[in-house]
Design a protein around this motif. Structure first.
Motif, PDB file in Angstrom:
ATOM      1  N   ASN A   1       0.821  -1.206   0.000  1.00  0.00           N
ATOM      2  CA  ASN A   1       0.000   0.000   0.000  1.00  0.00           C
ATOM      3  C   ASN A   1       0.857   1.259   0.000  1.00  0.00           C
ATOM      4  OD1 ASN A   1      -1.731  -2.117   1.869  1.00  0.00           O
ATOM      5  ND2 ASN A   1      -2.986  -0.977   0.436  1.00  0.00           N
ATOM      6  N   ALA A   2       2.051   1.153   0.574  1.00  0.00           N
ATOM      7  CA  ALA A   2       2.958   2.292   0.620  1.00  0.00           C
ATOM      8  C   ALA A   2       4.369   1.775   0.873  1.00  0.00           C
ATOM      9  CB  ALA A   2       2.541   3.274   1.720  1.00  0.00           C
ATOM     10  N   GLY A   3       5.341   2.661   0.642  1.00  0.00           N
ATOM     11  CA  GLY A   3       6.727   2.298   0.905  1.00  0.00           C
ATOM     12  C   GLY A   3       7.497   1.959  -0.355  1.00  0.00           C
ATOM     13  N   THR A   4       8.796   1.816  -0.212  1.00  0.00           N
ATOM     14  CA  THR A   4       9.680   1.520  -1.341  1.00  0.00           C
ATOM     15  C   THR A   4      10.593   0.342  -1.017  1.00  0.00           C
ATOM     16  OG1 THR A   4      11.343   3.101  -0.539  1.00  0.00           O
ATOM     17  CG2 THR A   4       9.716   3.914  -2.127  1.00  0.00           C
ATOM     18  N   THR A   5      10.931  -0.395  -2.047  1.00  0.00           N
ATOM     19  CA  THR A   5      11.892  -1.490  -1.960  1.00  0.00           C
ATOM     20  C   THR A   5      12.906  -1.313  -3.078  1.00  0.00           C
ATOM     21  OG1 THR A   5      10.208  -2.992  -1.073  1.00  0.00           O
ATOM     22  CG2 THR A   5      12.209  -3.987  -1.948  1.00  0.00           C
ATOM     23  N   ILE A   6      14.141  -1.041  -2.708  1.00  0.00           N
ATOM     24  CA  ILE A   6      15.208  -0.836  -3.675  1.00  0.00           C
ATOM     25  C   ILE A   6      16.142  -2.027  -3.618  1.00  0.00           C
ATOM     26  CG2 ILE A   6      17.030   0.695  -4.495  1.00  0.00           C
ATOM     27  CD1 ILE A   6      14.292   1.981  -4.520  1.00  0.00           C
ATOM     28  N   PHE A   7      16.267  -2.728  -4.746  1.00  0.00           N
ATOM     29  CA  PHE A   7      17.154  -3.891  -4.815  1.00  0.00           C
ATOM     30  C   PHE A   7      18.158  -3.678  -5.945  1.00  0.00           C
ATOM     31  CE2 PHE A   7      18.213  -8.017  -6.747  1.00  0.00           C
ATOM     32  CZ  PHE A   7      18.855  -8.610  -5.663  1.00  0.00           C
ATOM     33  N   GLY A   8      19.428  -3.574  -5.589  1.00  0.00           N
ATOM     34  CA  GLY A   8      20.456  -3.372  -6.599  1.00  0.00           C
ATOM     35  C   GLY A   8      20.218  -2.141  -7.453  1.00  0.00           C
ATOM     36  N   GLY A   9      19.661  -1.090  -6.843  1.00  0.00           N
ATOM     37  CA  GLY A   9      19.378   0.136  -7.582  1.00  0.00           C
ATOM     38  C   GLY A   9      18.051   0.131  -8.319  1.00  0.00           C
ATOM     39  N   ILE A  10      17.285  -0.970  -8.267  1.00  0.00           N
ATOM     40  CA  ILE A  10      15.995  -1.075  -8.959  1.00  0.00           C
ATOM     41  C   ILE A  10      14.867  -0.862  -7.951  1.00  0.00           C
ATOM     42  CG2 ILE A  10      14.474  -2.565 -10.309  1.00  0.00           C
ATOM     43  CD1 ILE A  10      16.930  -4.100 -11.229  1.00  0.00           C
ATOM     44  N   ASP A  11      13.961   0.049  -8.273  1.00  0.00           N
ATOM     45  CA  ASP A  11      12.784   0.271  -7.447  1.00  0.00           C
ATOM     46  C   ASP A  11      11.766  -0.821  -7.772  1.00  0.00           C
ATOM     47  OD1 ASP A  11      10.532   1.083  -6.116  1.00  0.00           O
ATOM     48  OD2 ASP A  11      10.625   3.163  -6.763  1.00  0.00           O
ATOM     49  N   ALA A  12      11.616  -1.765  -6.843  1.00  0.00           N
ATOM     50  CA  ALA A  12      10.769  -2.936  -7.108  1.00  0.00           C
ATOM     51  C   ALA A  12       9.306  -2.559  -7.309  1.00  0.00           C
ATOM     52  CB  ALA A  12      10.886  -3.933  -5.959  1.00  0.00           C
ATOM     53  N   ARG A  13       8.855  -1.503  -6.663  1.00  0.00           N
ATOM     54  CA  ARG A  13       7.441  -1.145  -6.750  1.00  0.00           C
ATOM     55  C   ARG A  13       7.064  -0.655  -8.147  1.00  0.00           C
ATOM     56  NH1 ARG A  13       4.106   2.891  -2.644  1.00  0.00           N
ATOM     57  NH2 ARG A  13       2.018   2.313  -3.375  1.00  0.00           N
ATOM     58  N   ASN A  14       7.996   0.017  -8.827  1.00  0.00           N
ATOM     59  CA  ASN A  14       7.711   0.595 -10.127  1.00  0.00           C
ATOM     60  C   ASN A  14       8.389  -0.138 -11.283  1.00  0.00           C
ATOM     61  OD1 ASN A  14       6.228   2.744  -8.901  1.00  0.00           O
ATOM     62  ND2 ASN A  14       8.155   3.744  -8.384  1.00  0.00           N
ATOM     63  N   ALA A  15       9.010  -1.277 -10.989  1.00  0.00           N
ATOM     64  CA  ALA A  15       9.756  -1.996 -12.020  1.00  0.00           C
ATOM     65  C   ALA A  15       8.804  -2.598 -13.059  1.00  0.00           C
ATOM     66  CB  ALA A  15      10.608  -3.097 -11.393  1.00  0.00           C
ATOM     67  N   THR A  16       9.196  -2.490 -14.331  1.00  0.00           N
ATOM     68  CA  THR A  16       8.431  -3.086 -15.431  1.00  0.00           C
ATOM     69  C   THR A  16       9.413  -3.612 -16.478  1.00  0.00           C
ATOM     70  OG1 THR A  16       8.286  -0.938 -16.561  1.00  0.00           O
ATOM     71  CG2 THR A  16       6.447  -1.550 -15.133  1.00  0.00           C
ATOM     72  N   GLY A  17       8.925  -4.459 -17.368  1.00  0.00           N
ATOM     73  CA  GLY A  17       9.728  -4.924 -18.491  1.00  0.00           C
ATOM     74  C   GLY A  17      11.023  -5.586 -18.072  1.00  0.00           C
ATOM     75  N   GLU A  18      12.150  -5.097 -18.626  1.00  0.00           N
ATOM     76  CA  GLU A  18      13.450  -5.688 -18.361  1.00  0.00           C
ATOM     77  C   GLU A  18      13.855  -5.533 -16.897  1.00  0.00           C
ATOM     78  OE1 GLU A  18      16.695  -7.934 -19.397  1.00  0.00           O
ATOM     79  OE2 GLU A  18      14.914  -7.420 -20.606  1.00  0.00           O
ATOM     80  N   SER A  19      13.421  -4.435 -16.264  1.00  0.00           N
ATOM     81  CA  SER A  19      13.754  -4.210 -14.856  1.00  0.00           C
ATOM     82  C   SER A  19      13.144  -5.281 -13.964  1.00  0.00           C
ATOM     83  CB  SER A  19      13.274  -2.820 -14.415  1.00  0.00           C
ATOM     84  OG  SER A  19      13.961  -1.803 -15.096  1.00  0.00           O
ATOM     85  N   ILE A  20      11.893  -5.646 -14.234  1.00  0.00           N
ATOM     86  CA  ILE A  20      11.249  -6.661 -13.406  1.00  0.00           C
ATOM     87  C   ILE A  20      11.864  -8.033 -13.654  1.00  0.00           C
ATOM     88  CG2 ILE A  20       9.372  -7.209 -15.011  1.00  0.00           C
ATOM     89  CD1 ILE A  20       9.115  -6.991 -11.198  1.00  0.00           C
TER      90      ILE A  20
END
Length: 320
Positions: A68-87
């Motif tokens: 519902n809220a918050g951020t998760t950054i893994f290896g410089g990738i924002d998991a919440r907004n990751a799409t396509g190649e990033s995911i």
């Protein structure tokens, strides 16, 4: 050193609906404003009572569920907004080992297909290269290549968990989330699997989020420990500091509940009152205040922040 995984303000609330039209009458705060870091080649142990939100937190980190809220950054990738190649990079960089090895393996597929499947989905290498890597992975976890033609039901619980570990390593992940991976195994087998995970970490440079309610196992494998209660992290510190000098009343009670194999030894147990708080109702203050013998007015009215009381030792408690 920059963390491999950074979690900030992560929240997951489940609505409670009733009636013919599904009217929302409340919400369950399964994960409530969680912050944590995991560094390269480190094991963070996550402990707490059943139902406190440990597995939900793991699913949020893996993006199997959306917060519902918050951020998760893994290896410089924002998991919440990751799409396509990033995911896709996120999926290959983080893997999971589930609690029930039999339930996480497709009973209709042979071991070879189970281990090869992640590499086929992510299109890593040719068919012969995938087959060769599957053989190496099975040897790495202590399984002979002759078992690749068998089905999951033909193995013991410990052997099935080794297959799950091999499959989790197929994509060369940097972080492996272990969701109570040994709780369904016999004690002697637990030791073998834990030692295997430690050896793999040294050899492959892995980081672990190790979820468990067994404090002896967590103390053996973890570099740092985070204690969770009703969706919130109440204490986080290096393992030796948590076990030798726990600060939060809940952590003290949790450690005091561990059986000691010494007949006649009497342990001083912290006094707890009442029952576990109902997650359906929102508490304005500390989540542990209804059970804490040290609670004052401020504990009921103001939620404490997770702050550093000593070097590397973070506690969410007004009375500490």
């Amino acid at each position: 050193m920059r963390p491999l995984l950074e979690v900030r303000g992560l929240k997951k609330y489940y609505p409670i609906k009733t009636g013919l039209f599904g009217k929302s009458v409340g919400q369950v705060k399964a994960v409530d404003n969680v912050d944590l870091d995991i560094y390269p080649n480190e094991t963070l142990g996550l402990v707490g009572e059943s139902g406190c939100g440990k597995s939900t937190l793991a699913r949020l980190i893996l993006r199997l569920e959306r917060p519902n809220a918050g951020t998760t950054i893994f290896g410089g990738i924002d998991a919440r907004n990751a799409t396509g190649e990033s995911i896709r990079n996120l999926r290959s960089g983080m893997q999971v080992i589930f609690q029930d090895p039999f339930g996480s393996l497709n009973p209709r597929k042979k071991v070879l297909s189970l281990v090869e499947e992640p590499m086929l989905i992510h299109r890593i290498g040719t068919k012969s290269e995938i087959r060769e890597r599957a053989l190496r992975l099975m040897e790495l976890v202590g399984m002979h290549k002759d078992v690749l033609g068998r089905y999951p039901h033909e193995f013991s619980g410990g052997q099935r968990q080794r297959i799950c570990i091999a499959r989790s390593l197929a994509l060369n992940p940097k972080l492996v989330i272990c969701d109570e991976p040994v709780s369904a195994l016999d004690v002697s087998i637990q030791a073998q699997v834990i030692n295997l995970l430690i050896d793999l970490q040294d050899e492959l440079g892995l980081s672990y989020l190790f979820i468990s309610h067994d404090l002896s196992v967590v103390g053996y494998i973890s570099d740092r420990v985070a204690v969770m209660y009703l969706g919130s992290i109440v204490e986080s510190a290096p393992t030796s500091s948590i076990y030798n000098h726990p600060m939060h009343p809940y952590t003290q009670a949790l450690l005091a509940s561990v059986p000691v194999p010494k007949p006649g030894l009497k342990k001083v147990k912290p006094k707890l009152r009442g029952d576990i708080s109902n997650m359906l109702y929102t508490l304005d203050g500390c989540v542990f205040s209804p059970r804490c013998s040290l609670a004052k007015d401020i504990c009921y009215n103001t939620k404490p922040d997770l702050i550093e009381k000593e070097e590397g030792h973070l506690v969410a408690c007004h009375m500490c």
